[in-house]
Write an enzyme that holds these catalytic residues in place. Structure first.
Site, PDB file in Angstrom:
ATOM      1  N   GLU A 105      17.239 -15.861  23.612  1.00  0.00           N
ATOM      2  CA  GLU A 105      17.550 -14.549  23.051  1.00  0.00           C
ATOM      3  C   GLU A 105      17.817 -13.585  24.186  1.00  0.00           C
ATOM      4  O   GLU A 105      17.185 -13.671  25.251  1.00  0.00           O
ATOM      5  CB  GLU A 105      16.406 -14.051  22.183  1.00  0.00           C
ATOM      6  N   HIS A 117       9.749 -24.110  15.689  1.00  0.00           N
ATOM      7  CA  HIS A 117      11.194 -24.298  15.665  1.00  0.00           C
ATOM      8  C   HIS A 117      11.646 -25.502  16.499  1.00  0.00           C
ATOM      9  O   HIS A 117      12.362 -26.383  16.015  1.00  0.00           O
ATOM     10  CB  HIS A 117      11.906 -23.051  16.196  1.00  0.00           C
ATOM     11  N   LYS A 160      18.937 -23.455   8.194  1.00  0.00           N
ATOM     12  CA  LYS A 160      20.281 -23.243   8.729  1.00  0.00           C
ATOM     13  C   LYS A 160      21.163 -24.472   8.484  1.00  0.00           C
ATOM     14  O   LYS A 160      20.723 -25.614   8.656  1.00  0.00           O
ATOM     15  CB  LYS A 160      20.214 -22.919  10.228  1.00  0.00           C
ATOM     16  N   LYS A 200      13.070 -14.857  26.162  1.00  0.00           N
ATOM     17  CA  LYS A 200      13.612 -13.537  25.851  1.00  0.00           C
ATOM     18  C   LYS A 200      14.335 -12.999  27.084  1.00  0.00           C
ATOM     19  O   LYS A 200      14.063 -13.397  28.210  1.00  0.00           O
ATOM     20  CB  LYS A 200      12.494 -12.563  25.459  1.00  0.00           C
ATOM     21  N   ASP A 222       5.131 -19.079  19.832  1.00  0.00           N
ATOM     22  CA  ASP A 222       6.046 -18.420  18.900  1.00  0.00           C
ATOM     23  C   ASP A 222       7.211 -19.308  18.497  1.00  0.00           C
ATOM     24  O   ASP A 222       7.673 -19.242  17.351  1.00  0.00           O
ATOM     25  CB  ASP A 222       6.579 -17.130  19.544  1.00  0.00           C
ATOM     26  N   HIS A 241      12.346 -20.789   9.186  1.00  0.00           N
ATOM     27  CA  HIS A 241      13.688 -20.419   8.741  1.00  0.00           C
ATOM     28  C   HIS A 241      14.784 -21.189   9.466  1.00  0.00           C
ATOM     29  O   HIS A 241      15.894 -21.325   8.952  1.00  0.00           O
ATOM     30  CB  HIS A 241      13.910 -18.902   8.891  1.00  0.00           C
ATOM     31  N   LYS A 277       5.381 -18.265   9.397  1.00  0.00           N
ATOM     32  CA  LYS A 277       4.710 -18.554  10.651  1.00  0.00           C
ATOM     33  C   LYS A 277       4.186 -17.258  11.260  1.00  0.00           C
ATOM     34  O   LYS A 277       4.670 -16.180  10.900  1.00  0.00           O
ATOM     35  CB  LYS A 277       5.658 -19.271  11.609  1.00  0.00           C
ATOM     36  N   ARG A 301       0.848  -1.196   0.000  1.00  0.00           N
ATOM     37  CA  ARG A 301       0.000   0.000   0.000  1.00  0.00           C
ATOM     38  C   ARG A 301       0.883   1.245   0.000  1.00  0.00           C
ATOM     39  O   ARG A 301       0.961   1.996   0.977  1.00  0.00           O
ATOM     40  CB  ARG A 301      -0.898  -0.017   1.240  1.00  0.00           C
TER      41      ARG A 301
END
Length: 516
Positions: free
Chosen positions: A245, A269, A211, A367, A264, A207, A177, A70
């Protein structure tokens, strides 16, 4: 030739000797359309990956890239956006000759997902690319958009004829995802997509599976006789799969709040990494055989209960991390101050097969943890008899094979060795293999491999319906159990390795988490 078989019947590079299986495969005439082309994923990953593939000579000379968003852009404006993304994020060196050839195939179509005229214009653009660039009617549509927009985009692709599989041409769709937020929504999403695209034309991107180190799990296991005799419950005590992370969630409230760490990361994963670790050797290294073995593992994977003892969830608090003052989740912009969204999740699974019976698989993600790392740790049982005095082995741990998925890709083996000196003292040592030092060629980014596989029609590294739905079947009881609790996630300090309840989860069996 049917549409389902054209994915493997590719354009033949006249400079390539077809007898040399070591040479990389090159995509045939084709184009890629990216929806959501203004987002971070497109700018930081997809556009640079496309340039890197072109720079490595893996895209056809007439490759076409079309953006849909857009924005009031012309083709040249879109080209400038791609240029900036490539210069900032590409892995390979910039070469003007490669860029000039690639940029000739850039097109941009402005519009919204519910606008019929915009998709009619996209259809005309794609048809014109077939004529001008020789893309042969072969086009992939990358949905780098929120899942809520999938239905309207799929319906527009069908209405405009862009999804039609005609003769020798192919049309494919790429989905990022999350693949739903529970089993029911995943089934609904799969039904919507499959109503427009047949399953062999649907590529669901995880993804992590692109790897090199994830694929090296298969090479390590099945190319070496060394590991097979000990890759079972007779010798393995536990498997820990970690994705940690060190960053927080500032700016991601719109996606993450209400989703949480388990949905998530664990559903896709980590359960995929579990399947790669536990699968049996396939009869052949083909997409059908690999998928069949992964599905067998997922079908045999069960939660270990009771869930209040074998799962843990947490939410990071504010504090100091790496010398920096950071916010807790509920102080992050956009998050509800009363949010019960977990930023740490850990579960215990078992794989009910003869090979793995009794071996717990611990999956954890979070996290604001101690450092950024993803790894698979296969931890072995202790030797049944140690002829040494206990003082000689007090620093001796359990043998382990650790596959480091990121950031320092490689494999570490931990075992005991005698300390030099007159005394018999045994201590842990490590042997290390690192991709960066063992190979002169840098590992390609995961999106390079996966985008090329989409264009080649190679589905090995893409989960199918059965895998997605089975993963939700495994995780849904955990989500439901947590939702029924009066208390929210346990707090944990930023920079730590999670809540104390995660440590208790392993301590009840006499185990501890490995510190990456």
């Amino acid at each position: 030739m049917s549409a389902s078989t054209t994915g493997t019947a590719q354009w033949v590079n006249p400079l390539r000797d077809p007898r040399d299986k070591r040479l990389p495969r090159i995509a045939g005439p084709c184009g890629l359309v990216i929806f959501g082309v203004t987002g971070d994923l497109s700018r930081k990953k997809l556009m640079p990956a496309i340039y890197d593939l072109a720079n490595r000579g893996l895209l056809p000379p007439g490759f076409a890239l079309t953006g849909f968003a857009r924005r009031d852009w012309a083709d040249q404006d879109f080209g400038n956006v791609v240029y900036e993304a490539v210069r900032e994020h590409a892995r390979t060196p910039f070469r003007q000759s490669v860029w000039d050839r690639l940029a000739e195939g850039f097109r941009f179509v402005p519009g919204s997902f519910d606008d019929d005229a915009s998709f009619d214009q996209l259809e005309k653009t794609v048809r014109d690319l077939d004529r001008v660039r020789g893309t042969g009617g072969n086009h992939a549509f990358y949905l780098s958009i929120p899942p809520g927009a999938f239905p309207v985009v799929c319906k527009q692709l069908a209405r405009s004829g862009l999804s039609a599989q005609n003769g020798d041409q192919w049309r494919r769709v790429v989905i990022e995802k999350p693949f739903g937020h529970d089993l029911r929504s995943a089934r609904e999403l799969n039904a919507i997509v499959n109503d427009v695209f047949p399953e062999d034309s649907v590529f669901r991107i995880d993804h992590y599976l692109g790897k090199e180190t994830v694929q090296n799990v298969l090479a390590m296991r099945f190319a070496n006789q060394l590991f097979e005799p000990i890759w079972n419950a007779h010798y393995i005590d536990q498997v820990q799969i970690t994705m940690a992370e060190d960053i927080g969630l500032g700016g991601r409230a719109g996606y993450y709040d209400g989703i949480g760490a388990a949905r998530d990361v664990i559903q896709n994963h980590l359960l995929q990494l579990l399947a790669f670790t536990a699968m049996e050797e396939p009869v052949a290294f083909s997409s059908d055989e690999l998928r069949a073995e992964k599905i067998k593992v997922l079908n045999a994977t069960k939660l270990v209960g009771p869930l209040h003892e074998t799962t843990a969830r947490g939410q990071y608090e504010g504090g100091w991390q790496g010398g920096e003052k950071v916010r807790g989740l509920t102080q992050e912009e956009g998050f509800d101050p009363e949010s019960r969204t977990e930023t740490y999740a850990a579960i215990t699974c078992e794989v009910a097969t003869r090979r793995w019976a009794g071996v717990p698989f611990y999956l954890r993600t979070g996290k604001r943890l101690g450092r950024r790392v993803t790894e698979i740790a296969i931890i072995f049982k202790r030797a049944p008899h140690l002829p040494f005095d206990s003082t000689m082995t007090e620093e001796l741990g359990q043998n382990a094979i650790v596959v480091r998925v990121q950031p320092d890709e490689g494999v570490t083996m931990r075992f005991g060795s005698k300390v030099p000196g007159s005394q018999m003292e045994v201590r842990d040592v490590t042997m290390d293999f690192g991709y960066g030092t063992a190979f002169t060629e840098a590992s390609p980014e995961a999106y390079e491999r996966l985008i090329l596989d989409v264009l080649l029609g190679e589905p090995s590294l893409f989960p199918v319906n059965d895998e997605v739905e089975r993963s939700w079947e495994i995780l849904d009881p955990v989500i439901e159990h947590w939702a029924a609790q009066d208390a929210g996630p346990d707090p944990y300090p930023a920079g730590s390795w999670g809540p104390e309840s995660a440590n208790r989860m392993l301590a009840r069996t006499g185990r501890t988490w490995r510190r990456p």
